[in-house]
Design an enzyme around this catalytic site. Structure first.
Site, PDB file in Angstrom:
ATOM      1  N   CYS A 191       3.350   3.408  17.015  1.00 21.33           N
ATOM      2  CA  CYS A 191       3.882   3.254  18.361  1.00 21.33           C
ATOM      3  C   CYS A 191       5.282   2.694  18.224  1.00 21.33           C
ATOM      4  O   CYS A 191       5.480   1.496  18.207  1.00 21.33           O
ATOM      5  CB  CYS A 191       2.979   2.302  19.139  1.00 21.33           C
ATOM      6  SG  CYS A 191       3.225   2.314  20.896  1.00 21.33           S
TER       7      CYS A 191
ATOM      8  N   GLY B  85       0.822  -1.206   0.000  1.00 19.34           N
ATOM      9  CA  GLY B  85       0.000   0.000   0.000  1.00 19.34           C
ATOM     10  C   GLY B  85       0.856   1.257   0.000  1.00 19.34           C
ATOM     11  O   GLY B  85       0.540   2.250  -0.657  1.00 19.34           O
TER      12      GLY B  85
END
Ligand SMILES: *Cc1c(COP(=O)(O)O)cnc(C)c1O
Length: 382
Positions: A325, A71
């Site tokens: 994160c 993607g």
């Protein structure tokens, strides 16, 4: 302890049928699709078939599909490809504040290189208003890039309306459909999009495999230069096994889309009802009207995301913050920030995302355990 994986928006497990479909292309059929001998012909044929399957899943032509490494590359190719091809026409791009980093950071890179970017804000539900896109259009606007469905909160954008505005103004429209593909039916014959990104590993296909739909009248500059593969729009020897696996995953997800939507709606209710019954205070982040059913982003006021994720992991539950994160550092979500949610909500957000392999029993267990942790953690904080 049973481990419960609820992070399918980050990545999904490979479907066993996908692996089966891929194995012969690692074991037996090693030919380079560009080679003219029979070894090459064999894999050329398989790649062509797979391209037809991916094209069909979007109602596109096979010639409108190029395979990419995922993607991220599809997004980069779409944005860089249009930006460089049209730089003499204009250098203004419109996108939104809630895009995936593959879009936002590509736009930010262009900003450092002489382009202008407008980042459209969103409402409390995370929706872009088509009217605000219209108002942002300038003489020199060359591309509008607005994602189909958000990967953190699941909000689905008014793609048809935004696309219609782009079409009316003669501006190319790209949509990052990576998270929505497999959850929403897409038909590029009626959807006014020029470029659309998808990725295999979000639909139980292999990692490092994606595709970009490029409408037949759209001219882009290639992002990778070299060989003549993908009609000179993406150089490099094809990831044959990956392409075969992607097509298999697309075929399966196309067949099961409605069933999965229904299943995930059920999972959402199971979780929300469990927390209500347990008197666990929570708020759902995103839209309750336009959303991808496999993503449930929820905040538990009185808790902190990092603490919750750690406790959930100890309890065998894999969830996410929804934001990047990275080791040691914890960033608040740019998506929730753009939605203008309160600090308390921003700092206690969790994303649960459902997928192939989850069961109602798992979801029920995860909901109860989450509720128990919330009650324990928020008591300790007080
Ligand atoms: C996962 C994701 C991407 C990146 O796709 P990769 O195949 O991991 O590079 C881009 N956009 C959205 C919305 C995503 O969810």
């Amino acid at each position: 302890m049973q481990h419960i994986y609820l992070d399918h928006a980050a990545t999904t497990p490979l479907h066993p049928d996908v692996l089966e479909a891929m194995l012969p292309y690692y074991r037996e059929f090693h030919g380079n699709p560009s080679s003219l001998h029979s070894f090459g012909q064999r894999t050329r044929h398989a790649v062509d078939e797979a391209r037809s399957v991916i094209a069909e899943s979007l109602h596109a032509l096979p010639s409108e599909i190029i395979f990419t490494s995922g993607g991220t590359e599809a997004d980069n190719t779409a944005i860089m490809g249009i930006a460089t091809a049209l730089k003499d026409k204009g250098r203004h791009i419109i996108t939104s504040q809630i895009e995936h980093h593959a879009v936002i950071d590509t736009c930010a890179f262009l900003e450092k290189n002489g382009y202008d970017v407008t980042y459209i804000p969103v409402d409390k539900q995370g929706r872009v208003s088509p009217e605000s896109v219209r108002q942002a259009i300038r003489e020199d606007t060359i591309l509008i890039s607005i994602m189909y469905g958000n990967n953190e909160v699941g909000t689905v954008q008014p793609i048809s309306e935004i696309g219609a505005i782009a079409q009316e103004k003669g501006i190319y429209f790209h949509t990052d459909a990576v998270q929505a593909y497999g959850m929403e039916r897409m038909d590029v014959r009626s959807l006014p999009v020029d470029l659309l990104s998808i990725s295999a590993h979000k639909i139980n296909g292999p990692k490092g495999m994606g595709a970009l739909y490029i409408g037949k009248n759209v001219k882009i500059n290639p992002h990778l230069h070299g060989g003549n593969q993908e009609k000179k729009r993406r150089a490099g020897t094809e990831n044959v096994a990956g392409i075969i696996g992607f097509a298999k995953a697309a075929e399966i997800s196309g067949r099961t889309l409605e069933d999965h939507r229904m299943q995930y709606e059920k999972y959402r209710s199971i979780m929300l009802e469990a927390w209500s019954e347990m008197n666990v205070p929570f708020t759902v982040n995103g839209s309750l009207e336009h959303y991808l059913p496999h993503i449930l982003n929820v905040s538990f006021p009185g808790t902190r995301t990092e603490m919750m994720l750690m406790n959930l992991d100890i309890a065998g539950i894999a969830a996410a913050s929804g934001s990047a994160c990275t080791a040691g550092s914890f960033e608040v979500s740019h998506v929730l920030e753009a939605m203008g949610v309160a600090q308390e909500i921003l700092q206690s957000a969790l994303r649960f995302s459902f997928g192939y392999g989850n069961t109602e029993e798992q979801i029920h267990e995860a909901a109860i355990k989450t509720g128990e942790i919330v009650l324990r953690v928020s008591k300790a904080e007080r």
